[in-house]
Design an enzyme around this catalytic site. Structure first.
Site, mmCIF file in Angstrom:
data_model
loop_
_atom_site.group_PDB
_atom_site.id
_atom_site.type_symbol
_atom_site.label_atom_id
_atom_site.label_comp_id
_atom_site.label_asym_id
_atom_site.label_seq_id
_atom_site.Cartn_x
_atom_site.Cartn_y
_atom_site.Cartn_z
ATOM 1 N N GLY A 224 12.542 17.670 -52.042
ATOM 2 C CA GLY A 224 12.401 18.383 -53.140
ATOM 3 C C GLY A 224 13.279 19.560 -53.650
ATOM 4 N N ALA A 225 13.823 20.274 -52.548
ATOM 5 C CA ALA A 225 14.675 21.317 -52.590
ATOM 6 C C ALA A 225 15.401 21.579 -51.190
ATOM 7 C CB ALA A 225 14.214 22.475 -53.111
ATOM 8 N N MET A 226 16.285 22.258 -51.022
ATOM 9 C CA MET A 226 17.063 22.681 -49.909
ATOM 10 C C MET A 226 17.279 24.086 -49.816
ATOM 11 S SD MET A 226 17.532 22.060 -46.687
ATOM 12 C CE MET A 226 18.110 23.222 -45.681
ATOM 13 N N GLU A 227 16.806 24.846 -48.619
ATOM 14 C CA GLU A 227 16.967 26.390 -48.856
ATOM 15 C C GLU A 227 18.454 26.736 -48.513
ATOM 16 O OE1 GLU A 227 15.115 24.983 -44.641
ATOM 17 O OE2 GLU A 227 14.857 24.428 -46.923
ATOM 18 N N HIS B 261 8.849 28.777 -52.513
ATOM 19 C CA HIS B 261 8.900 28.215 -51.222
ATOM 20 C C HIS B 261 10.487 28.510 -50.691
ATOM 21 C CE1 HIS B 261 8.015 25.115 -48.091
ATOM 22 N NE2 HIS B 261 9.479 25.128 -47.882
ATOM 23 N N GLU B 262 11.334 28.020 -51.471
ATOM 24 C CA GLU B 262 12.664 27.876 -51.023
ATOM 25 C C GLU B 262 13.225 29.578 -50.836
ATOM 26 O OE1 GLU B 262 13.950 25.426 -50.042
ATOM 27 O OE2 GLU B 262 12.162 24.269 -50.856
ATOM 28 N N HIS C 230 12.147 30.996 -47.667
ATOM 29 C CA HIS C 230 13.256 30.504 -46.523
ATOM 30 C C HIS C 230 14.334 31.446 -46.391
ATOM 31 C CE1 HIS C 230 11.658 26.770 -45.046
ATOM 32 N NE2 HIS C 230 11.644 26.222 -46.062
ATOM 33 N N GLU D 155 8.997 25.694 -42.177
ATOM 34 C CA GLU D 155 8.214 25.052 -43.044
ATOM 35 C C GLU D 155 6.750 25.435 -43.309
ATOM 36 O OE1 GLU D 155 9.954 23.958 -45.202
ATOM 37 O OE2 GLU D 155 11.748 23.121 -44.109
#
Length: 1005
Positions: free
Chosen positions: A376-379, A412-413, A416, A435
């Protein structure tokens, strides 16, 4: 046991029975030689290895205070233990010798990186470097590292990279000869073999030039594209988590080898090039039309957070209240759709700085949407990369659920940046630290702050808590702290246990300790371990310390029972007299007959359970009574107020903060059901959802009679709350799926059509996104979707009419007006209308939908069409659609899973999708092997509704001769789910069908 194991055991038994031990001559000689070698080696080490002071000893636990010097701390290893290659020692020099012992592929701590100087030049077009270099990149990396243990081998991770030139020197500039390199494909290692030995305590510099591949996959440094008019625009982007940085550069690719990265990228001067750090300057390249961008160094970080994107992008930007530059990037034509993510991103960046009491440590935060992305995405620190659906939002086209999704993922990201980036798990067995916390923060803390009217704290119950209860009730589940080693095992745990269960136990712990203590402990944890790695126990220690002057909670003792063993308890509450209840616990399993995997824990599947409770007379839902239930103990619950009537209902787990289910005696269930009928609003929204979810699940395994559970839905005509409706639809959905080919479906359909009618009529089809409350918009979509699913003819007619009107408007759109201007369907109702317009139509409607999917450039709109197209009732269309999904010219590889899973959820497409998965397994493996959870998701979803012995046999046979890779755990869970479905059909289907037959209105009404 194997035959070999049996022979060994038999031999040992014979030795014991005969009273002696017998050794062959060879065994005696071998033992003697081995003993001599050991004695000699120990003597050499004692005499020749340099002494270490106390300050230099590497410890297995982190110190209580942050370290200001570096000896490196060696983390405790998970099982199975690492078996390193044998070493022979001469003086202070160590040589690696071949070994036949198993080794799990982890790096040793002989060499510790300090920093990387990285240069990249990607070739995306033929004119960049010639056709033979297209979709490759040149790389140069200078790795500065320290030698902790003398060795003559440098081992790095490397994959799909061709080495060219490499040199080694010490920091004084003295060259050290490298005799060559060897590859160890099994562990994705490259070993540089040295002609001399590196000295312990000295720093060195390794320089490497190499050529990499910009593959079409979704990992490492890879290529993607999008259409701008008739032109294909190429870009290069990254996804390094969990073990793919080694595809972009030779490196120490494990999370606790943190280092500083200084990056420069050579690229076309009309392209944007981004990396983790802020760009500082650009220099002209020797290549005409190219430039070199340089970036500020990063903080110390793990390799999986390294990121770079090169391509044609545009941006919106702002400065946060604390002077952080926030930029949101996208394809140029979509840049206006970044406005909402820019606003909420700025809001949450400032809020998280205040919540964590730590300033964001970089000068800027970029967020970018790319067309192809596996997650979905990467932090990535300073450069968060998103799938387009999770960053772009257009109010004229997208729904309220799309808007909430953007808010949740951005939250969420950004969480992180502190929990995961600033402090990182030492190894992937503590992935949940990253997570689980980010998932807890995303809605309950972050979005709840930014969008308080959305009631995210209520929504948490159905979004995360109840959704993860189901997989965690399997005997093939796993703890949130789970031993992992192989990359496939790492990818397996990017699942709901690490995310949603991790979030749920964080929420539970916050409720136990209180917000102030919880936040103080989290802040101390982050301050103590900033720019370092940590383990779960480090968090527990920080929270225990924060609580010591307020409570007496031993957080580790409590939470070990929730993190070191899988599953959760059901708390059985039974009335002793009018004011006393007994509570006991046991491990809840959806299939008790299958047993459990007990390798993870010796805690006996018992938990420390924080029970909160109240009663009908003078109920208190804000400060309820509470008591601890300890493992193996029966606990007596007594209302503190002592004003409970003998016919009161009793309620446990107030607002469902606890990660456990509750079962009552039949009388109490009946009283709670009556309360819902009389005045359901007496009970909090979360508890109404809890009662339905608990009862339906307990009935599924025979702990509650099904009529008791089903009776809880009798009041639903009165229910207007979104969360209780979500819980009800979730509970009914299992029965619906089991009944899809069973005679009980008819009465179920009539019953649900009647129950949702009041909500359907109340909310209607008139959607006003600008004025309707957020959850009313969600509830309207639920009411219409449920009515259409259970064949409310008015609903189906409305959907078909709107779909036909859309087709007519499109056919008459001679002026080429934008699609949103000719589409009569509200953004919130598109999913429903598209789906049932396709279902009730034929090939013409399907072809219209397929064309619209191809034409739209809005990623969320594309997903709506992908799902809707699976509603076709024509098997041949579904089969063709599956073929389309594996043609990357038609469907992006990231979206092929959406197609096959959606087709499998259509009862006509269930067997079609299963046959297709088996026939094209290798292709799906190629698409998703490196994608966290992607392959497992397909296996789980496609087989989820199987409930016959024949289907079970087919799934069991499917594994033969196959490497399931990261889908191995999902496959085992699928087998367990199918077995439980078969058992349910035998034990409960008839009872449930008869209840619906009695409760449903007669046919025709």
């Amino acid at each position: 046991m194997t035959k070999q194991e049996f022979n060994i055991e038999s031999a040992e038994k014979e030795d014991k029975e005969s009273g002696g031990i017998f050794l062959t001559t060879f065994q005696l000689v071998f033992i003697g030689v081995t003993a001599a070698c050991v004695i000699t080696a120990v003597g050499c080490m004692c005499a020749l290895l340099p002494d270490r002071s106390c300050d230099e000893v590497r410890v297995t636990e982190p110190p209580e205070e942050p370290m200001t010097t570096t000896p490196r701390m060696t983390p405790e290893r998970t099982e199975p233990p690492v078996t390193e290659p044998r070493r022979t020692t001469e003086g202070d020099m160590t040589t690696i010798a071949p070994t036949e012992e198993p080794w799990n592929g982890r790096l040793s701590y002989d060499l510790i990186p300090d920093s990387y100087d990285l240069y990249l030049r990607p070739y995306l077009y033929p004119e960049d470097g010639g056709e033979d270099k297209r979709f490759t990149f040149d790389g140069r990396v200078t790795i500065h590292f320290r030698c902790d243990v003398a060795t003559n081998v440098i081992t790095l991770h490397l994959l799909d990279i061709e080495l060219d030139i490499y040199t080694l020197s010490d920091t004084d500039g003295n060259d050290i000869s490298i005799s060559g390199h060897t590859l160890e494909a099994k562990y994705e290692f490259v070993h540089f073999n040295l002609d001399s030995y590196l000295e312990a305590g000295k720093d060195y510099v390794l320089y490497i030039e190499y050529l990499g591949q910009l593959r079409a996959g979704l990992s490492g440094f890879y290529r993607s594209s999008y259409q701008q008019g008739n032109e294909t625009r190429w870009l290069a982007t990254t996804q390094m988590q969990a073990t793919s940085a080694r595809q972009a550069l030779p490196c120490f690719d494990e999370p606790d080898f943190k280092a500083v990265f200084r990056t420069e990228i050579e690229h076309r001067d009309d392209m944007v090039a981004l990396s983790n750090g802020m760009e500082t300057r650009t220099n002209e390249s020797e290549i005409e039309g190219w430039t070199i961008s340089r970036y500020l160094p990063t903080p110390k970080m793990s390799t999986y957070l390294l990121a770079f994107v090169v391509g044609y992008f545009d941006k919106l930007e702002t400065w946060t209240d604390n002077d952080i530059l926030l930029r949101v990037w996208s394809r140029p034509e979509a840049v206006n759709n970044t406005q909402y993510s820019l606003e909420i991103g700025s809001n949450l960046t400032t809020y998280f700085e205040e919540y964590f009491n730590i300033s964001f440590p970089l000068e800027k935060q970029d967020m970018i949407a790319v067309p192809d992305f596996s997650a979905g995405a990467m932090e990535n620190w300073g450069l968060i990369i998103y799938r387009e659906t999770n960053l772009l939002y257009d109010s004229a086209v997208n729904s309220a659920s799309n808007k909430q999704r953007v808010a949740e993922v951005v939250s969420h990201e950004l969480a992180h940046m502190w929990f995961g980036n600033l402090v990182t798990c030492e190894w992937w067995d503590d992935l949940w630290l990253n997570e689980g916390f980010a998932t807890y923060m995303e809605g309950t803390i972050g979005v709840n702050h930014a969008e308080p009217s959305w009631l995210m704290r209520e929504q948490f119950v159905t979004i995360d808590l109840q959704s993860v209860f189901e997989p965690d009730a399997l005997g093939t589940s796993h703890p949130v702290q789970v031993p992992v080693n192989h990359p496939d095992e790492i990818n397996e745990i990017f699942d709901s246990i690490s995310y949603s269960k991790g979030a749920s136990i964080n929420r539970m712990l916050n409720n136990i300790l209180g917000e102030d203590v919880y936040t103080s402990g989290v802040n101390n944890y982050l301050q103590t371990h900033r720019e370092d790695n940590a383990k779960t126990d480090d968090l527990w220690n920080a929270l225990t310390e924060a609580d010591k002057n307020i409570g007496d909670n031993d957080v580790k003792k409590i939470m070990d029972t929730w993190t070191l063993q899988m599953g959760y308890p059901v708390v059985n509450v039974r009335r002793l007299n009018e004011t006393h209840f007994n509570a006991s616990q046991e491990h809840f399993l959806i299939n008790p007959e299958a047993g459990v995997d007990d390798r993870y824990t010796d805690l006996g599947y018992q938990w420390y359970v924080y029970l909160t409770y109240t009663q009908e007379t003078d109920p208190n839902f804000e400060e309820p009574d509470n008591i601890w239930m300890e493992p193996y103990m029966t606990t007596t619950l007594v209302p503190v107020s002592n004003n409970m009537s003998d016919d009161d209902w009793f309620l446990v787990n107030i607002k469902q903060y606890g990660y456990y289910r509750v079962n009552y005696d039949n009388d109490n269930w009946a009283r709670l059901s009556q309360q819902l009928t009389n005045d359901h609003k007496v009970l909090p929204t979360e508890n109404r959802a809890q009662l339905i979810n608990d009862a339906f699940t307990l009935a599924r395994v025979g702990r509650v009679d099904y009529p008791i559970a089903l009776n809880l839905t009798l009041y639903m005509e009165q229910e207007e709350g979104y969360v209780p409706w979500e819980a009800t639809l979730g509970g009914i959905s299992y029965i619906r799926d089991m009944f899809s080919r069973y005679y009980g479906y008819g009465p179920l359909e009539r019953y649900m059509r009647e129950k949702v009618q009041a909500l359907y009529e109340s909310l209607g089809w008139i959607d006003d996104p600008d004025n309707d409350p957020h959850l009313d918009q969600f509830n309207r979509e639920n009411a219409i979707a449920t009515s259409c699913r259970y064949r409310n003819q008015d609903c189906l007619d409305q959907a078909s009419t709107l779909f036909s009107q859309y087709m007519t408007n499109d056919a008459n759109n001679v002026d080429n007006e934008p699609d949103y201007m000719i589409n009569p369907i509200s953004p919130n109702l598109k999913s429903v209308v598209y789906s049932y317009g396709i279902q009730e139509g034929g090939q013409v409607e399907w072809e219209f939908g397929w064309r619209k999917y191809q034409e739209t450039t809005d990623s969320s709109e594309k997903v709506k069409w992908l799902v809707a197209l699976s509603y076709s009732q024509a098997p041949w269309i579904l089969s063709r659609y599956l073929d389309y999904s594996l043609d990357t010219d038609l469907v992006r590889s990231q979206d092929s899973s959406t197609v096959i899973v959606s087709v499998s959820r259509n009862y006509i497409g269930r067997s079609i999708a299963w046959d297709y998965l088996r026939s094209n397994w290798d292709t799906y493996v190629d698409y998703y092997r490196t994608s966290p959870s992607g392959l497992g998701y397909i296996v789980t979803e496609v087989t989820e509704d199987f409930n016959t012995q024949l289907e079970l046999e087919e799934v069991v046979a499917f594994k033969e001769g196959k490497d399931l890779g990261p889908a191995t755990r999902a496959y085992d869970q699928a087998i367990e789910v199918i077995n439980t479905n078969i058992a349910w059909m035998k034990s409960s289907a008839t009872i449930v069908a008869e209840w619906f037959e009695d409760a449903a209105p007669p046919i025709g009404e």
